[in-house]
Scaffold this active site. Structure first.
Site, PDB file in Angstrom:
ATOM      1  N   GLU A 142       0.888  -0.770   0.084  1.00 23.04           N
ATOM      2  CA  GLU A 142       0.283   0.018  -0.106  1.00 23.04           C
ATOM      3  C   GLU A 142       0.846   1.380   0.119  1.00 23.04           C
ATOM      4  OE1 GLU A 142      -2.471  -0.108   3.300  1.00 23.04           O
ATOM      5  OE2 GLU A 142      -1.814  -2.916   3.210  1.00 23.04           O
TER       6      GLU A 142
ATOM      7  N   ARG B 150      -7.118  -1.393  -5.704  1.00 22.97           N
ATOM      8  CA  ARG B 150      -7.564  -0.609  -4.744  1.00 22.97           C
ATOM      9  C   ARG B 150      -8.007   0.466  -4.857  1.00 22.97           C
ATOM     10  NH1 ARG B 150      -8.246  -0.271   1.633  1.00 22.97           N
ATOM     11  NH2 ARG B 150      -9.954   1.164   1.939  1.00 22.97           N
TER      12      ARG B 150
ATOM     13  N   ASP C  43      -7.347   8.721   2.297  1.00 24.70           N
ATOM     14  CA  ASP C  43      -6.272   8.677   3.842  1.00 24.70           C
ATOM     15  C   ASP C  43      -6.632   9.200   3.712  1.00 24.70           C
ATOM     16  OD1 ASP C  43      -6.318   6.478   5.232  1.00 24.70           O
ATOM     17  OD2 ASP C  43      -3.876   5.859   4.132  1.00 24.70           O
TER      18      ASP C  43
ATOM     19  N   GLU D 103      -3.812   7.049  -2.189  1.00 21.52           N
ATOM     20  CA  GLU D 103      -3.016   5.770  -1.528  1.00 21.52           C
ATOM     21  C   GLU D 103      -3.693   4.800  -3.053  1.00 21.52           C
ATOM     22  OE1 GLU D 103      -2.672   2.286   2.002  1.00 21.52           O
ATOM     23  OE2 GLU D 103      -3.621   5.063   2.573  1.00 21.52           O
TER      24      GLU D 103
ATOM     25  N   THR E  59      -1.521  -2.621  -3.879  1.00 19.61           N
ATOM     26  CA  THR E  59      -1.274  -3.822  -4.609  1.00 19.61           C
ATOM     27  C   THR E  59      -2.364  -4.407  -4.904  1.00 19.61           C
ATOM     28  OG1 THR E  59      -0.064  -4.754  -4.176  1.00 19.61           O
ATOM     29  CG2 THR E  59       0.455  -2.823  -6.106  1.00 19.61           C
TER      30      THR E  59
ATOM     31  N   TRP F 248     -12.144  -7.286  -0.874  1.00 23.37           N
ATOM     32  CA  TRP F 248     -10.111  -8.024  -1.260  1.00 23.37           C
ATOM     33  C   TRP F 248     -11.223  -9.332  -0.755  1.00 23.37           C
ATOM     34  CZ3 TRP F 248      -6.716  -5.963  -2.668  1.00 23.37           C
ATOM     35  CH2 TRP F 248      -5.987  -5.110  -2.168  1.00 23.37           C
TER      36      TRP F 248
END
Length: 505
Positions: free
Chosen positions: A9, A58, A62, A68, A71, A431
């Site tokens: 991230e 995603r 943030d 942000e 992957t 996810w």
């Protein structure tokens, strides 16, 4: 060896500079206003500033208005680096579109997105690594071995930082160059917090997988890397240490008395001679600890065999970097390791202009190294000049912009998302979960990160209609020989067309 799932991230620094009028700079928009422009196409596309996109990753805003990019799950280090680089490409595309939107509103200026970890005010933002590990891994052993490795890993893969007088914090070193941008902003060794305490290892148990079999190791101490070879070393060494821990290999006793004091002292001593105390009272340097782990890693690979094609490159670069730090001669790594690449550039500019380290022009170089815009960012300039090594071909990054990794469940996520959008169907993904809004009771959970084909996903998508008819309406190029193209007419997140060509190098 057991397969691994990785992810990273990345939080980006963002600033907007207005156009100078009569030689006087005009103030730009505040970061939160700039971020709203940046994410306007994202909100239009996904009705949210927190979305999953067709390459399985995603994208979101943030805390603190930091853009942000997280992957998709990757099962290979090279795949992970490509997915991360794809994030830079997508973010830069958003920045260009935001500049156009601002200009249409009468706001001229330039957006800068920096893949670094500290701004000019001393605020820090992160680059968080995620490693899926077996639930059976003993956490006490994990933290005992992994903490010393992570504390000292900065000499391998730190991004480098020009420390100003204001950042000195009583060290009495004066302006100087440090290994890491992130080291001074860590406050605990292990904790469940992320922003309040900023631990090196975050223990929040959120595996995004079958919790009975897996846990997610969340490492938040790393510097963001521009160099692909530095990333290879960062993820490759960490993966190796984790594999040795999971295999029960004796790794020596490097547990530190005070990890937070140690991480700071190591960062600010480029000679590599700063000593830290182990729990047993032994004085060791970062080079000592890393060399001990490297020696054990070589024996481990010799006994267990290689588990990826770049493993020997990782081991060799690990060794060369330790030799460079120990000797003070960085010439053997100054095209491959971020802190050394940037230090060479700063040293050359300082020498050419007889500049002191506190000269603000050098601070600008420190920042500009991390600018993600290909034609402007200094790391990209160094790549074009042959002064910074690369690992990937442009076509790999192009593919990672468009397509999810084929060897993890991200392939199913991208497939589900793209198909639902092709039919204009309301949908929700994260996810693990995949849902069509009008069929909430048929939501699908994918707890296996390595699941790449699922009949239950196809059955749910079949309820949308004849997918073959949708595919037939597209050209052969758009189909890309996929059952359903990665994003159909919206080839990736926001373009509404084809992905822009890669920059000319």
């Amino acid at each position: 060896m057991e397969r691994r799932v990785f992810g990273v991230e990345t939080e980006f620094g963002i600033t907007h500079r207005g156009v100078a009028v009569d030689g006087a700079p005009r103030p730009g928009l505040a970061p939160d206003e700039t971020a709203r422009y940046l994410f306007r196409p994202v909100v239009e596309w996904g009705r949210s500033s927190n979305v999953f996109i067709p390459n399985g990753s995603r994208l979101y805003l943030d805390v603190g208005s930091h853009p942000e990019y997280a992957t998709a799950e990757c099962s290979d280090i090279e795949e992970l680096i490509a997915a991360d680089r794809a994030g830079e490409r997508i973010m830069d595309d958003l920045a260009r579109r935001a500049e156009e939107a601002m200009a249409a509103d009468g706001i001229d200026g330039t957006i800068y997105l920096l893949k670094n970890n500290v701004d000019s005010q001393g605020n820090s933002y992160g680059s968080h690594e995620n490693y899926l590990i077996p639930r059976t891994t003993h956490f006490r052993r994990l933290s005992t071995v992994l903490l010393p490795f992570l504390v000292t890993r900065q000499i391998l893969c730190g991004a480098g930082h020009l420390v100003t007088e204001q950042e000195e914090a009583g060290r009495e070193l004066g302006p100087h160059y440090a290994f890491s941008q992130r080291a001074d902003h860590m406050w605990e060794g292990v904790s469940s917090a992320t922003t309040r305490a900023r631990p090196i290892i975050n223990t929040r148990d959120e595996p995004h997988a079958d919790a009975s079999a897996h846990r997610r190791l969340h490492v938040i101490v790393g510097d963001s890397n521009m160099s692909e070879t530095t990333q290879l070393l960062r993820y490759g060494t960490t993966d190796l240490v984790l594999r040795m821990i999971e295999s029960g290999v004796p790794l020596g006793d490097y547990e530190l008395q005070n990890p937070i004091r140690a991480i700071r002292e190591i960062s600010h001593d480029l000679t590599g001679t700063a000593t830290v105390l182990t729990r047993d009272g032994e004085e060791m340097t970062a080079v000592d600890i890393q060399a001990g782990l490297l020696d054990r890693a070589r024996r481990f690979v010799s006994e267990e065999g290689a588990h990826h094609g770049h493993l020997e490159q990782v081991l060799q670069l690990w060794e060369r970097t330790l030799q460079a730090v120990a000797s003070g001669d960085h010439s053997n790594i100054d095209t491959e390791i971020d802190w050394a690449i940037k230090k060479r550039l700063i040293d050359e500019v300082a020498a050419r202009g007889s500049l002191a380290l506190d000269d603000p022009r050098l601070g600008q170089i420190d920042m500009a190294y991390h600018d993600i815009r290909p034609e402007r960012g200094l790391h990209h300039v160094l790549v074009r000049k042959g002064r910074a090594a690369t690992l990937l071909g442009q076509e790999q990054i192009d593919q990672a912009v468009l397509l999810p990794p084929a060897t993890t469940r991200a392939a199913l996520r991208g497939h589900f998302l793209s198909t639902a959008r092709a039919f204009g169907a309301g949908h929700s993904v994260d996810w693990v979960h995949h849902k069509l809004v009008d069929r909430p009771l048929e939501a699908i959970m994918l707890k296996d990160p390595f699941e790449t084909a699922a009949e239950r996903v196809e059955t749910l998508l079949d309820t949308l209609g004849d997918r073959r008819a949708v595919v037939r309406e597209l050209s052969a190029e758009e189909r890309l020989d996929q059952p359903v193209p990665p994003a159909l007419s919206e080839r990736y997140l926001v373009t509404g067309g084809t992905v822009p060509p890669p920059p000319v190098i």
